[in-house]
Design an enzyme around this catalytic site. Structure first.
Site, PDB file in Angstrom:
ATOM      1  N   THR A  14       3.441 -28.837  -4.703  1.00 41.24           N
ATOM      2  CA  THR A  14       4.858 -28.449  -4.636  1.00 41.24           C
ATOM      3  C   THR A  14       5.055 -27.044  -4.050  1.00 41.24           C
ATOM      4  OG1 THR A  14       4.691 -27.661  -6.908  1.00 41.24           O
ATOM      5  CG2 THR A  14       5.569 -29.886  -6.603  1.00 41.24           C
ATOM      6  N   LEU A  89      -4.950 -25.740  -4.265  1.00 40.71           N
ATOM      7  CA  LEU A  89      -3.963 -24.711  -3.894  1.00 40.71           C
ATOM      8  C   LEU A  89      -3.194 -24.239  -5.117  1.00 40.71           C
ATOM      9  CD1 LEU A  89      -2.445 -26.508  -0.744  1.00 40.71           C
ATOM     10  CD2 LEU A  89      -4.537 -25.191  -0.917  1.00 40.71           C
ATOM     11  N   SER A  93       0.509 -17.475  -8.130  1.00 38.51           N
ATOM     12  CA  SER A  93       0.125 -16.828  -6.868  1.00 38.51           C
ATOM     13  C   SER A  93       0.809 -15.484  -6.635  1.00 38.51           C
ATOM     14  CB  SER A  93       0.430 -17.773  -5.704  1.00 38.51           C
ATOM     15  OG  SER A  93       1.830 -17.860  -5.514  1.00 38.51           O
ATOM     16  N   THR A 136      -8.287 -15.763  -1.093  1.00 37.94           N
ATOM     17  CA  THR A 136      -7.256 -14.838  -0.611  1.00 37.94           C
ATOM     18  C   THR A 136      -7.817 -13.490  -0.168  1.00 37.94           C
ATOM     19  OG1 THR A 136      -5.438 -13.433  -1.414  1.00 37.94           O
ATOM     20  CG2 THR A 136      -6.865 -14.354  -3.078  1.00 37.94           C
ATOM     21  N   GLU A 138      -6.518 -10.875  -0.975  1.00 37.73           N
ATOM     22  CA  GLU A 138      -6.385  -9.979  -2.141  1.00 37.73           C
ATOM     23  C   GLU A 138      -7.750  -9.687  -2.774  1.00 37.73           C
ATOM     24  OE1 GLU A 138      -3.852  -8.359  -4.186  1.00 37.73           O
ATOM     25  OE2 GLU A 138      -2.924  -8.403  -2.207  1.00 37.73           O
ATOM     26  N   TYR A 160      -4.823 -11.110 -10.499  1.00 43.39           N
ATOM     27  CA  TYR A 160      -4.825 -12.225  -9.550  1.00 43.39           C
ATOM     28  C   TYR A 160      -6.072 -12.167  -8.653  1.00 43.39           C
ATOM     29  CZ  TYR A 160      -3.481 -14.845  -5.318  1.00 43.39           C
ATOM     30  OH  TYR A 160      -3.469 -15.704  -4.238  1.00 43.39           O
ATOM     31  N   LYS A 164      -9.296 -14.782  -8.511  1.00 45.94           N
ATOM     32  CA  LYS A 164      -9.655 -15.487  -7.278  1.00 45.94           C
ATOM     33  C   LYS A 164     -11.112 -15.201  -6.880  1.00 45.94           C
ATOM     34  CE  LYS A 164      -5.885 -17.745  -5.826  1.00 45.94           C
ATOM     35  NZ  LYS A 164      -5.848 -19.132  -5.367  1.00 45.94           N
TER      36      LYS A 164
HETATM   37  P1  NAP Z   1       2.875 -21.162  -4.196  1.00 49.20           P
HETATM   38  O1  NAP Z   1       3.986 -21.476  -3.259  1.00 49.20           O
HETATM   39  O2  NAP Z   1       3.080 -20.192  -5.292  1.00 49.20           O
HETATM   40  O3  NAP Z   1       2.398 -22.563  -4.821  1.00 49.20           O
HETATM   41  C1  NAP Z   1       1.524 -22.602  -5.923  1.00 49.20           C
HETATM   42  C2  NAP Z   1       1.390 -24.046  -6.355  1.00 49.20           C
HETATM   43  O4  NAP Z   1       0.529 -24.089  -7.512  1.00 49.20           O
HETATM   44  C3  NAP Z   1       2.702 -24.699  -6.782  1.00 49.20           C
HETATM   45  O5  NAP Z   1       2.675 -26.056  -6.409  1.00 49.20           O
HETATM   46  C4  NAP Z   1       2.656 -24.579  -8.297  1.00 49.20           C
HETATM   47  O6  NAP Z   1       3.431 -25.538  -8.977  1.00 49.20           O
HETATM   48  C5  NAP Z   1       1.173 -24.866  -8.516  1.00 49.20           C
HETATM   49  N1  NAP Z   1       0.701 -24.471  -9.828  1.00 49.20           N
HETATM   50  C6  NAP Z   1       0.853 -23.281 -10.460  1.00 49.20           C
HETATM   51  N2  NAP Z   1       0.295 -23.328 -11.675  1.00 49.20           N
HETATM   52  C7  NAP Z   1      -0.222 -24.557 -11.820  1.00 49.20           C
HETATM   53  C8  NAP Z   1      -0.900 -25.232 -12.865  1.00 49.20           C
HETATM   54  N3  NAP Z   1      -1.156 -24.620 -14.022  1.00 49.20           N
HETATM   55  N4  NAP Z   1      -1.282 -26.514 -12.689  1.00 49.20           N
HETATM   56  C9  NAP Z   1      -1.007 -27.159 -11.518  1.00 49.20           C
HETATM   57  N5  NAP Z   1      -0.350 -26.577 -10.498  1.00 49.20           N
HETATM   58  C10 NAP Z   1       0.037 -25.297 -10.651  1.00 49.20           C
HETATM   59  O7  NAP Z   1       1.593 -20.673  -3.384  1.00 49.20           O
HETATM   60  P2  NAP Z   1       1.241 -20.857  -1.829  1.00 49.20           P
HETATM   61  O8  NAP Z   1       1.775 -19.698  -1.094  1.00 49.20           O
HETATM   62  O9  NAP Z   1       1.558 -22.228  -1.410  1.00 49.20           O
HETATM   63  O10 NAP Z   1      -0.341 -20.652  -1.874  1.00 49.20           O
HETATM   64  C11 NAP Z   1      -1.213 -21.749  -2.075  1.00 49.20           C
HETATM   65  C12 NAP Z   1      -2.550 -21.233  -2.597  1.00 49.20           C
HETATM   66  O11 NAP Z   1      -3.106 -20.329  -1.653  1.00 49.20           O
HETATM   67  C13 NAP Z   1      -2.480 -20.460  -3.900  1.00 49.20           C
HETATM   68  O12 NAP Z   1      -3.666 -20.727  -4.600  1.00 49.20           O
HETATM   69  C14 NAP Z   1      -2.458 -19.007  -3.478  1.00 49.20           C
HETATM   70  O13 NAP Z   1      -2.991 -18.191  -4.486  1.00 49.20           O
HETATM   71  C15 NAP Z   1      -3.344 -19.066  -2.257  1.00 49.20           C
HETATM   72  N6  NAP Z   1      -3.082 -18.077  -1.221  1.00 49.20           N
HETATM   73  C16 NAP Z   1      -1.827 -17.932  -0.708  1.00 49.20           C
HETATM   74  C17 NAP Z   1      -1.609 -17.027   0.314  1.00 49.20           C
HETATM   75  C18 NAP Z   1      -0.249 -16.851   0.925  1.00 49.20           C
HETATM   76  O14 NAP Z   1      -0.048 -15.839   1.618  1.00 49.20           O
HETATM   77  N7  NAP Z   1       0.677 -17.793   0.748  1.00 49.20           N
HETATM   78  C19 NAP Z   1      -2.686 -16.281   0.821  1.00 49.20           C
HETATM   79  C20 NAP Z   1      -3.942 -16.477   0.297  1.00 49.20           C
HETATM   80  C21 NAP Z   1      -4.141 -17.389  -0.720  1.00 49.20           C
HETATM   81  P3  NAP Z   1       5.008 -25.253  -9.318  1.00 49.20           P
HETATM   82  O15 NAP Z   1       5.748 -25.563  -8.040  1.00 49.20           O
HETATM   83  O16 NAP Z   1       5.278 -26.208 -10.411  1.00 49.20           O
HETATM   84  O17 NAP Z   1       5.119 -23.820  -9.709  1.00 49.20           O
HETATM   85  O1  G4F Z   2       4.810 -10.480  -0.466  1.00 49.23           O
HETATM   86  P1  G4F Z   2       3.925  -9.900  -1.496  1.00 49.23           P
HETATM   87  O2  G4F Z   2       4.321 -10.066  -2.915  1.00 49.23           O
HETATM   88  O3  G4F Z   2       2.485 -10.468  -1.202  1.00 49.23           O
HETATM   89  P2  G4F Z   2       1.013  -9.990  -1.647  1.00 49.23           P
HETATM   90  O4  G4F Z   2       1.035  -9.168  -2.851  1.00 49.23           O
HETATM   91  O5  G4F Z   2       0.370  -9.423  -0.429  1.00 49.23           O
HETATM   92  O6  G4F Z   2       0.343 -11.386  -2.041  1.00 49.23           O
HETATM   93  C1  G4F Z   2       0.516 -12.546  -1.228  1.00 49.23           C
HETATM   94  O7  G4F Z   2      -0.518 -12.604  -0.278  1.00 49.23           O
HETATM   95  C2  G4F Z   2      -1.836 -12.743  -0.823  1.00 49.23           C
HETATM   96  C3  G4F Z   2      -2.820 -12.762   0.354  1.00 49.23           C
HETATM   97  O8  G4F Z   2      -3.170 -11.452   0.682  1.00 49.23           O
HETATM   98  C4  G4F Z   2      -1.885 -14.025  -1.612  1.00 49.23           C
HETATM   99  F1  G4F Z   2      -3.139 -14.228  -2.100  1.00 49.23           F
HETATM  100  C5  G4F Z   2      -0.883 -13.975  -2.747  1.00 49.23           C
HETATM  101  O9  G4F Z   2      -0.900 -15.220  -3.442  1.00 49.23           O
HETATM  102  C6  G4F Z   2       0.508 -13.757  -2.156  1.00 49.23           C
HETATM  103  O10 G4F Z   2       0.851 -14.914  -1.428  1.00 49.23           O
HETATM  104  O11 G4F Z   2       3.765  -8.329  -1.236  1.00 49.23           O
HETATM  105  C7  G4F Z   2       3.347  -7.814   0.001  1.00 49.23           C
HETATM  106  C8  G4F Z   2       3.465  -6.293  -0.013  1.00 49.23           C
HETATM  107  C9  G4F Z   2       2.811  -5.658  -1.234  1.00 49.23           C
HETATM  108  O12 G4F Z   2       2.095  -4.524  -0.825  1.00 49.23           O
HETATM  109  C10 G4F Z   2       3.975  -5.231  -2.109  1.00 49.23           C
HETATM  110  O13 G4F Z   2       3.732  -4.101  -2.917  1.00 49.23           O
HETATM  111  O14 G4F Z   2       4.838  -5.965  -0.089  1.00 49.23           O
HETATM  112  C11 G4F Z   2       4.998  -4.919  -1.049  1.00 49.23           C
HETATM  113  N1  G4F Z   2       6.381  -4.953  -1.518  1.00 49.23           N
HETATM  114  C12 G4F Z   2       7.286  -3.961  -1.336  1.00 49.23           C
HETATM  115  N2  G4F Z   2       8.441  -4.283  -1.922  1.00 49.23           N
HETATM  116  C13 G4F Z   2       6.972  -5.925  -2.236  1.00 49.23           C
HETATM  117  C14 G4F Z   2       8.274  -5.513  -2.483  1.00 49.23           C
HETATM  118  N3  G4F Z   2       6.500  -7.120  -2.663  1.00 49.23           N
HETATM  119  C15 G4F Z   2       7.358  -7.921  -3.348  1.00 49.23           C
HETATM  120  N4  G4F Z   2       6.910  -9.133  -3.750  1.00 49.23           N
HETATM  121  N5  G4F Z   2       8.646  -7.540  -3.627  1.00 49.23           N
HETATM  122  C16 G4F Z   2       9.156  -6.338  -3.225  1.00 49.23           C
HETATM  123  O15 G4F Z   2      10.298  -6.010  -3.491  1.00 49.23           O
END
Ligand code: NAP
Ligand code: G4F
Length: 348
Positions: A14, A89, A93, A136, A138, A160, A164
């Protein structure tokens, strides 16, 4: 002769990536199973367009209730579905939120991966089922070198990131101990119109579009100077699949190789919206003005106990070995996000 369709199981279907990966796999003729959590309000908005009624014959998109914190549900789903590919996934997150709910984050993001790996092994599916772990950038946290590649040591800076790192190493551990086909993607930030509203790119696009049409007055942000390597979620899910099609399992950095500050991202969106602007002030008093009024201000609440100041990925291994390419640059990504947001506002 008809070839049998491949079966994939997605935990986190989702979410942003789960929805794009589902579309990608359905286009490749997979049968896609996904795990959704029971929620008191609908949590399937990103996949509603893919939904197939349970009475549909030969369904290709099948949802199951489950939770990655529930080992028995994880195990029985894997036993029942016996997929060729599992994509993990599922995660809490949000980095900032992980400081508020660290134990929960560890349970989902670290032990969640272990539960899937152990279920694959327990049901003796090591030769049948390939596993992808959503790692990630991170994990690099307080980076020890720039750019970061597969050999760069980890230094996570949040519960987080730490969780990971566990999932990353336990994936390698199962690969080496039990010969499981298990891959870690080390993905840098990737965004889309489906990005959760509290991540900074979506928050910025959404707020500035609303300010543009007079539906909002101000956007509050935290650290304007952290640098991120932002890519497109659609491009990145293709890399996940490519990893599982290789002969041998391995780990790959997926990134664009370009970084920008949060402030630059704001500037790009303002330019895209054709809004004149000027930044004035310093530190917590730094503000962005449009037509004489401040539209972006700083709120300390959005600063984290620890920050990851800079992330920049080197994905040459993925380009070389997976033939993976970046198709979307940051301006195209912003275009897509802004267009979608403006369309929503018009529909409103
Ligand atoms: P997201 O939009 O936050 O989606 C997270 C998904 O995990 C949602 O479907 C959520 O379900 C599900 N989930 C959370 N807790 C769960 C649980 N206890 N059991 C089963 N499902 C659960 O994240 P995303 O951006 O698609 O990222 C996908 C994956 O890649 C994550 O593992 C994230 O940490 C990793 N990642 C993301 C990024 C990025 O920039 N987007 C970068 C690096 C790694 P609900 O919809 O019910 O909340
Ligand atoms: O968009 P962010 O919350 O993403 P962040 O922390 O980089 O994490 C995302 O990317 C990771 C991969 O590197 C994933 F693993 C993780 O699951 C997630 O998808 O914040 C990006 C940057 C940070 O430095 C934060 O401090 O934006 C800065 N920021 C500044 N103002 C803010 C804000 N972040 C958020 N969320 N909200 C603010 O108002």
């Amino acid at each position: 002769m008809k070839t049998k369709k491949k079966i994939a199981l997605i935990f986190g279907i989702t979410g942003q990536d789960g929805s794009y990966l589902s579309e990608f796999l359905l286009n490749k003729n997979y049968i896609v199973h996904g795990v959704i959590r029971r929620s008191s309000s609908f949590n399937t908005s990103r996949i509603n367009h893919l939904y197939q009624d349970p009475h549909t014959k030969s369904r290709k998109f099948i949802l199951h209730y489950g939770d990655i914190t529930d080992a028995i549900s994880v195990s029985s789903l894997i036993k029942k579905i016996q997929p060729q590919e599992i994509y993990n996934l599922a995660a809490q997150s949000h980095v900032a939120v992980s400081f508020e709910v660290p134990e929960y984050t560890a349970n989902v993001d670290a032990i969640g991966a272990l539960r899937i790996l152990e279920a694959i092994r327990f049901h003796k599916l090591e030769k049948k089922t390939k596993f992808y772990q959503a790692g990630t950038s991170e994990m690099f946290g307080k980076v020890v070198e720039t750019p970061q590649n597969e050999k760069t040591p980890f230094y996570p800076r949040s519960p987080y990131g730490v969780a990971k790192v566990y999932a990353h190493w336990v994936t390698i551990n199962y690969r080496e101990a039990y010969n499981l086909f298990a891959c870690n993607g080390i993905l840098f930030n990737h965004e889309s119109e489906r990005r959760g509203g509290t991540f900074v790119t979506k928050k910025i696009v959404s707020a500035l579009c609303r300010i543009k049409v007079g539906k909002k007055k101000k956007l509050y942000l935290g650290n304007l100077y952290s640098k991120r390597d932002w890519g497109s979620a659609k491009d990145f899910v293709e890399a996940m699949w490519k990893m599982l099609q290789k002969k041998k399992p391995d780990d790959y950095v997926i990134a664009t190789g370009k970084q920008f500050t949060v402030k630059q991202f704001v500037n790009f969106v303002l330019k895209r919206l054709k809004m004149n602007f000027k930044w004035r002030g310093k530190g917590l008093n730094e503000k962005c003005y449009h037509k004489g009024k401040s539209i972006v201000e700083i709120d300390k609440a959005y600063f984290r106990p620890l920050e990851v100041n800079t992330l920049l990925g080197d994905s040459s291994k993925a380009k070389r070995q997976l033939n993976w390419k970046i198709k979307t640059n940051i301006h195209q990504l912003i275009d897509e996000m802004v267009n979608k947001e403006m369309a929503h506002l018009r529909d409103d």
